[in-house]
Scaffold this active site. Structure first.
Site, mmCIF file in Angstrom:
data_model
loop_
_atom_site.group_PDB
_atom_site.id
_atom_site.type_symbol
_atom_site.label_atom_id
_atom_site.label_comp_id
_atom_site.label_asym_id
_atom_site.label_seq_id
_atom_site.Cartn_x
_atom_site.Cartn_y
_atom_site.Cartn_z
ATOM 1 N N ARG A 299 -13.762 -9.081 1.658
ATOM 2 C CA ARG A 299 -12.333 -8.796 1.461
ATOM 3 C C ARG A 299 -11.496 -10.002 1.891
ATOM 4 O O ARG A 299 -10.455 -10.281 1.305
ATOM 5 C CB ARG A 299 -11.912 -7.545 2.259
ATOM 6 C CG ARG A 299 -12.534 -6.229 1.784
ATOM 7 C CD ARG A 299 -12.070 -5.850 0.390
ATOM 8 N NE ARG A 299 -10.638 -5.830 0.275
ATOM 9 C CZ ARG A 299 -9.846 -4.789 0.577
ATOM 10 N NH1 ARG A 299 -10.390 -3.664 0.965
ATOM 11 N NH2 ARG A 299 -8.526 -4.862 0.456
ATOM 12 N N GLN B 292 -9.818 -4.353 -3.867
ATOM 13 C CA GLN B 292 -11.146 -3.962 -3.375
ATOM 14 C C GLN B 292 -12.238 -4.389 -4.362
ATOM 15 O O GLN B 292 -13.322 -4.822 -3.974
ATOM 16 C CB GLN B 292 -11.168 -2.435 -3.185
ATOM 17 C CG GLN B 292 -12.499 -1.860 -2.765
ATOM 18 C CD GLN B 292 -12.868 -2.235 -1.342
ATOM 19 O OE1 GLN B 292 -12.051 -2.127 -0.440
ATOM 20 N NE2 GLN B 292 -14.087 -2.681 -1.131
ATOM 21 N N HIS C 290 -7.239 0.713 -6.697
ATOM 22 C CA HIS C 290 -7.440 -0.176 -5.538
ATOM 23 C C HIS C 290 -8.011 -1.497 -6.077
ATOM 24 O O HIS C 290 -9.169 -1.830 -5.846
ATOM 25 C CB HIS C 290 -8.404 0.487 -4.551
ATOM 26 C CG HIS C 290 -8.403 -0.140 -3.184
ATOM 27 N ND1 HIS C 290 -7.562 -1.170 -2.834
ATOM 28 C CD2 HIS C 290 -9.156 0.128 -2.084
ATOM 29 C CE1 HIS C 290 -7.790 -1.498 -1.572
ATOM 30 N NE2 HIS C 290 -8.748 -0.739 -1.095
ATOM 31 N N ARG D 135 0.880 -1.184 0.000
ATOM 32 C CA ARG D 135 0.000 0.000 0.000
ATOM 33 C C ARG D 135 0.908 1.222 0.000
ATOM 34 O O ARG D 135 1.666 1.429 0.956
ATOM 35 C CB ARG D 135 -0.932 0.002 1.214
ATOM 36 C CG ARG D 135 -1.685 1.310 1.365
ATOM 37 C CD ARG D 135 -2.858 1.238 2.320
ATOM 38 N NE ARG D 135 -3.962 0.486 1.753
ATOM 39 C CZ ARG D 135 -5.200 0.489 2.242
ATOM 40 N NH1 ARG D 135 -5.481 1.222 3.305
ATOM 41 N NH2 ARG D 135 -6.151 -0.226 1.677
ATOM 42 N N CYS E 204 -16.435 1.149 -0.149
ATOM 43 C CA CYS E 204 -15.256 0.343 0.209
ATOM 44 C C CYS E 204 -14.928 0.453 1.699
ATOM 45 O O CYS E 204 -14.265 -0.414 2.248
ATOM 46 C CB CYS E 204 -14.059 0.757 -0.643
ATOM 47 S SG CYS E 204 -13.645 2.498 -0.480
ATOM 48 N N ASP F 167 -17.312 6.695 -2.236
ATOM 49 C CA ASP F 167 -16.094 6.571 -1.438
ATOM 50 C C ASP F 167 -15.831 7.938 -0.801
ATOM 51 O O ASP F 167 -16.478 8.933 -1.165
ATOM 52 C CB ASP F 167 -14.924 6.144 -2.352
ATOM 53 C CG ASP F 167 -13.615 5.950 -1.588
ATOM 54 O OD1 ASP F 167 -13.663 5.736 -0.359
ATOM 55 O OD2 ASP F 167 -12.537 6.013 -2.224
HETATM 56 N N1 CP Z 1 -11.424 -0.512 1.920
HETATM 57 C C1 CP Z 1 -10.160 -0.519 2.388
HETATM 58 O O1 CP Z 1 -9.191 -0.723 1.653
HETATM 59 O O2 CP Z 1 -10.076 -0.311 3.707
HETATM 60 P P1 CP Z 1 -8.739 -0.169 4.569
HETATM 61 O O3 CP Z 1 -8.148 1.188 4.262
HETATM 62 O O4 CP Z 1 -9.205 -0.286 5.982
HETATM 63 O O5 CP Z 1 -7.797 -1.255 4.171
HETATM 64 N N1 NVA Z 2 -10.004 6.502 -1.695
HETATM 65 C C1 NVA Z 2 -9.680 6.054 -0.364
HETATM 66 C C2 NVA Z 2 -9.931 4.592 -0.232
HETATM 67 C C3 NVA Z 2 -9.694 4.027 1.140
HETATM 68 C C4 NVA Z 2 -9.892 2.545 1.208
HETATM 69 C C5 NVA Z 2 -8.249 6.421 -0.040
HETATM 70 O O1 NVA Z 2 -7.389 6.275 -0.910
HETATM 71 O O2 NVA Z 2 -7.981 6.863 1.077
#
Ligand code: CP
Ligand code: NVA
Length: 303
Positions: free
Chosen positions: A290, A130, A127, A100, A262, A222
């Site tokens: 997930r 997801q 992502h 990440r 998400c 989101d």
């Molecule tokens: N939806 C998602 O990726 O959540 P987290 O940021 O908690 O991993």
């Molecule tokens: N768009 C959000 C998604 C979190 C799961 C972010 O990048 O923070």
């Protein structure tokens, strides 16, 4: 040859297969697989995570392997060791890496230098993992994925980018309602447009949230402020006000629409509590999925 999942495009040919495999895993939650004993997943997280981190770690453990959480600040990467060198070193220890990252380029850099599969666990562009859970949830609830209309109202961010690609790959139309200047990534929309011609699907991007919502089978939103964008909060919260998913907006969707997010969600901003907690909402099934889809993805990459 090793396979990475950096973009939804890396699942173009088998996204629905991975979803179906994940549905099977849901039915055999605690089944261990001898082939994964002693297999290790290294998980690098530059940003916080609840779902992605815990689902990947639990998935690897339940499959029979082990996962290690890697905070870049506790690694030499935090003191300047390159991503390339880190990728090469980790490849000598672990069987698969999830990452990440703030920057998409860094995920690409890691994947280029790793000899083991790399999973994009969210970056500023996409992502992808997801999406597998999102469309698994749609398949469970609707029975199929083709011929639906997916409506995303909100920021044209990483999740929106991946949602456009997944929708057209899986045979659904996608409509994005977002303010001008906050549209999804142009290159990914171009890639999705090419795919939509093959799959006979339609992509709409509009600044009119009602138009985006009309006849939606799946309603998705989101956060307005993604991780790393905190400085833009004040400005974005004003600009996005009319893009809130509330009872009035969803009245334009189909009667049996499904609501997805998400998560994490901010009730009162991108979505109201009424919609989040309403009968159409599947957000907590989506979150649970997930775990099952993490197994589907790991199995696909480790075979
Ligand atoms: N939806 C998602 O990726 O959540 P987290 O940021 O908690 O991993
Ligand atoms: N768009 C959000 C998604 C979190 C799961 C972010 O990048 O923070």
């Amino acid at each position: 040859m090793k396979r990475d999942i950096i973009s939804v495009l890396d699942m173009k040919d088998d996204l629905e297969e991975i979803i179906d495999l994940s549905i099977k895993f849901k039915k055999q939650r605690y089944e261990q697989f001898p082939e994964y004993v002693n297999h290790v997943l290294g998980m690098i997280f530059e940003k916080p995570s609840t779902r992605t981190r815990i689902s990947l770690e639990t998935a690897m453990t339940q499959l029979g392997g082990h996962a290690i959480y890697l905070n870049p600040n506790d690694m030499q990467i935090g003191r300047g060791e390159t991503i390339g060198d880190t990728a090469k070193v980790l490849s000598g220890f672990v069987d698969v890496i999830s990452y990440r990252a703030f920057k998409h380029e860094n995920v690409l850099e890691l994947a280029r230098n790793a000899s083991v599969p790399v999973i994009n666990a969210l970056d500023d562009m996409e992502h992808p993992v997801q999406m597998v859970a999102d469309f698994m949830t749609v398949k469970e609830r609707k029975g199929h994925l083709d011929g639906l209309k997916v409506s995303y109202v909100g920021d044209g961010n990483n999740v929106a980018n991946s949602l456009i690609l997944s929708s057209v790959i899986l045979g659904s139309d996608i409509s994005i309602g977002c303010p001008k200047g906050y549209e999804p990534n142009r290159k990914l929309v171009e890639a999705a447009t090419k795919i939509s011609k093959e799959t006979g699907t339609h992509i709409e991007i509009t600044d009119d949230p009602v138009k985006a919502m009309e006849n939606a089978d799946v309603v998705y939103t989101d956060v307005w402020v993604s991780m790393g964008e905190e400085k833009e909060r004040e400005q974005k919260e004003k600009i996005f006000l009319k893009y809130q998913v509330n009872e009035q907006l969803v009245s334009h969707a189909n009667k049996d629409y499904l609501f997805l997010h998400c998560l994490p969600a901010h009730r009162g901003l991108e979505v109201t509590g009424e919609v989040m907690e309403g009968v159409h909402s599947a957000v907590f099934d989506e979150a649970e999925n997930r775990l099952h889809t993490a197994k589907g993805i790991l199995k696909t990459l480790l075979q």
